[in-house]
Design an enzyme around this catalytic site. Structure first.
Site, mmCIF file in Angstrom:
data_model
loop_
_atom_site.group_PDB
_atom_site.id
_atom_site.type_symbol
_atom_site.label_atom_id
_atom_site.label_comp_id
_atom_site.label_asym_id
_atom_site.label_seq_id
_atom_site.Cartn_x
_atom_site.Cartn_y
_atom_site.Cartn_z
ATOM 1 N N HIS A 1 0.820 -1.212 0.000
ATOM 2 C CA HIS A 1 0.000 0.000 0.000
ATOM 3 C C HIS A 1 0.858 1.268 0.000
ATOM 4 O O HIS A 1 0.358 2.352 -0.300
ATOM 5 C CB HIS A 1 -0.991 -0.005 1.183
ATOM 6 N N ASP B 1 0.120 -7.671 1.671
ATOM 7 C CA ASP B 1 0.519 -6.262 1.653
ATOM 8 C C ASP B 1 2.034 -6.108 1.633
ATOM 9 O O ASP B 1 2.594 -5.247 2.312
ATOM 10 C CB ASP B 1 -0.078 -5.510 2.840
ATOM 11 N N GLY C 1 3.374 6.343 8.051
ATOM 12 C CA GLY C 1 4.744 6.556 7.597
ATOM 13 C C GLY C 1 5.670 5.442 8.043
ATOM 14 O O GLY C 1 6.716 5.213 7.451
ATOM 15 N N SER D 1 4.714 2.424 7.876
ATOM 16 C CA SER D 1 4.315 1.282 7.055
ATOM 17 C C SER D 1 5.457 0.811 6.174
ATOM 18 O O SER D 1 6.093 1.606 5.480
ATOM 19 C CB SER D 1 3.119 1.656 6.174
#
Length: 466
Positions: free
Chosen positions: A97, A127, A198, A200
């Site tokens: 993402h 993801d 951030g 992630s």
């Protein structure tokens, strides 16, 4: 007493690291900030509303005219995230993402250097994304650790780019393992180390400096960290990364069954001593059907590993190589049986819808309702097939009505459901069902297992016979 207090303090001090500084120094050069840029078409949107004759009317008209001239001109939208280098030749792991739909991906290293990255492959199911940069010199990198060895209470450290503030470190413990959010392959480590937007795609380190998770999500009512963060376990990530590196895509094993968890009443109904395994509700065309698997089988073991539940089986199958022949132990009619299944590929099977196979319509008969197990049931007729949108080969008993206080209603049965099996044998009439009830009672069963279909989706339900 004083000596005991000192001993407790010494043990406590030993359990807590004096500082994370050495660990941060060791791994920081391998952690990166990620900035993505995406071209977005810009529409004009509604203009400001001003009263006719207002002194601002001419001003806003000129403003709108300028906007129309530039209204179709695209603009760039930026986003921030984190990642980490896993090889000296420039492979970088992050979240899907973070880079999804990006036209440009810029990697910023700890020392300040920047490089443009290209996408090698992505996996929306976990993801995870794999990127690659071309550097003039070998890059510092970090290794993956074994997430299965992480214990609840172990110290962990997260690194990343929270809220665009640049390289930051936060520390906490493993709050829990094996968390699932929404995906079939979820295996998250929950941590109270501060994770914010951030972060992630950034790494979660154990105290040896090994990556045991990829920081992915937070649970928060306000968008900020409240100490409930989730990192995808490294033992899931490494398999995905290996496939993305080799193929540019994932290639997961596919068994070809629909399954549900075994409950206590289901286990009792079929004579299974332990509440474990995955109950097969349907076997469409595919590897399992070719190997002889049947609806009603309970998958107890897959490729030498015990199956605890449906979630565990999905992960086991998905982590197995496409084309591998595996032994699957099923519980069927009171005993175990071993099947040899050659796995297909999940990605090819997804989205494939088997064609309906129309059959000859039986002679129409007036439905005869009969109440059994608290339900008013009738045989399936052409009229009911049309009402329930069933094909010509569908067979079974239609639930016409049932009381809201009945056990059947409590366990989810509703009017319009189709009962196709009882006691793992097909039923077409109420007499068939009553015979299965008699067989179950004679065998000392306290409940009867029904296979129920709704809108084509099957599931097993165990109803009490007492």
């Amino acid at each position: 007493m004083a000596a005991m207090v000192l001993l407790v303090q010494a043990v406590s001090a030993k359990a807590q690291p004096e500082s994370f500084a050495d660990l941060a120094d060791k791994v920081s050069t391998s952690v990166v900030n990620i900035t993505t840029s995406t071209v977005v078409a810009q529409g004009t949107g509604p203009g400001p509303m001003v009263p006719e004759g207002s002194p601002f009317e001419d001003f806003f008209r000129e403003f709108q005219d300028r906007n129309r001239e530039n209204g179709d001109r695209p603009r760039r939208s930026s986003a921030l995230g984190s990642g980490f280098v896993i090889s000296e030749d420039g492979y970088i792991v992050t979240n899907n993402h973070v880079i999804e739909s990006a036209d440009e991906i810029i990697i910023e290293f700890f020392e300040g250097a920047e490089l443009e990255a290209k996408v090698i492959g992505t996996d929306p199911n976990t993801d995870i994304a794999l990127l690659k940069v071309e550097a003039d010199a070998p890059l510092d990198f970090v290794n993956f650790g074994d997430s299965d060895t992480a214990r609840m209470g172990d110290w962990v450290m997260a690194m990343g780019n929270p809220l665009g503030q640049g390289f930051s470190v936060s520390a906490g413990i493993v709050s829990q393992r094996g968390r699932a959010l929404s995906g079939a392959y979820d295996d998250y480590i929950q941590t109270d180390a501060a994770i914010n937007r951030g972060n992630s795609g950034g790494p979660l380190f154990n105290m040896a400096g090994e990556v045991i998770g990829v920081n992915t999500a937070i649970l928060s009512p306000n968008g900020g960290s409240i100490g409930i963060g989730f990192s995808m376990a490294s033992n899931v990530v490494t398999k995905v990364v290996d496939q993305l590196k080799e193929f540019g895509e994932t290639r997961r094993g596919w068994l070809g069954v629909r399954i549900q968890d075994v409950t206590e009443d289901v286990a009792e109904a079929i004579g299974l001593e332990e509440v474990a395994g995955a109950l097969v509700t349907d076997v469409p065309d595919g590897p399992a059907k070719d190997a002889g698997m049947k609806s009603g089988d309970v998958i107890m073991s897959f490729d030498g590993q015990d199956v605890k539940d449906t979630r565990g089986l999905v992960r086991q199958v998905g982590n197995t190589s496409v084309g591998k022949a595996v032994r699957v132990v099923v519980f069927r009619e009171g005993k175990t049986q071993t099947l040899k299944v050659t796995l297909g590929r999940r990605e090819e099977a997804e989205g494939a819808v088997p064609a309906a196979m129309p059959g000859d319509k039986p002679d129409e008969k007036a439905p005869v309702e009969k109440e059994v197990l608290g339900m008013k049931l009738s045989p399936l007729t052409d009229e009911l097939r049309e009402q329930l949108d069933l094909d010509g080969k569908a067979e079974g008993l239609v639930v016409r009505d049932l009381g809201e206080m009945s056990e059947a209603y409590e366990k989810g049965l509703r009017a319009g459901d189709l009962i196709t099996e009882a006691g793992q044998q097909k039923v077409k009439t109420a007499a068939d069902l009553e015979a299965r009830i008699a067989d179950a009672k004679e065998a000392g069963r306290k409940s009867l297992l029904l296979l129920v279909r709704r809108a084509g989706d099957p599931r097993f339900v165990a109803l009490s016979l007492e």
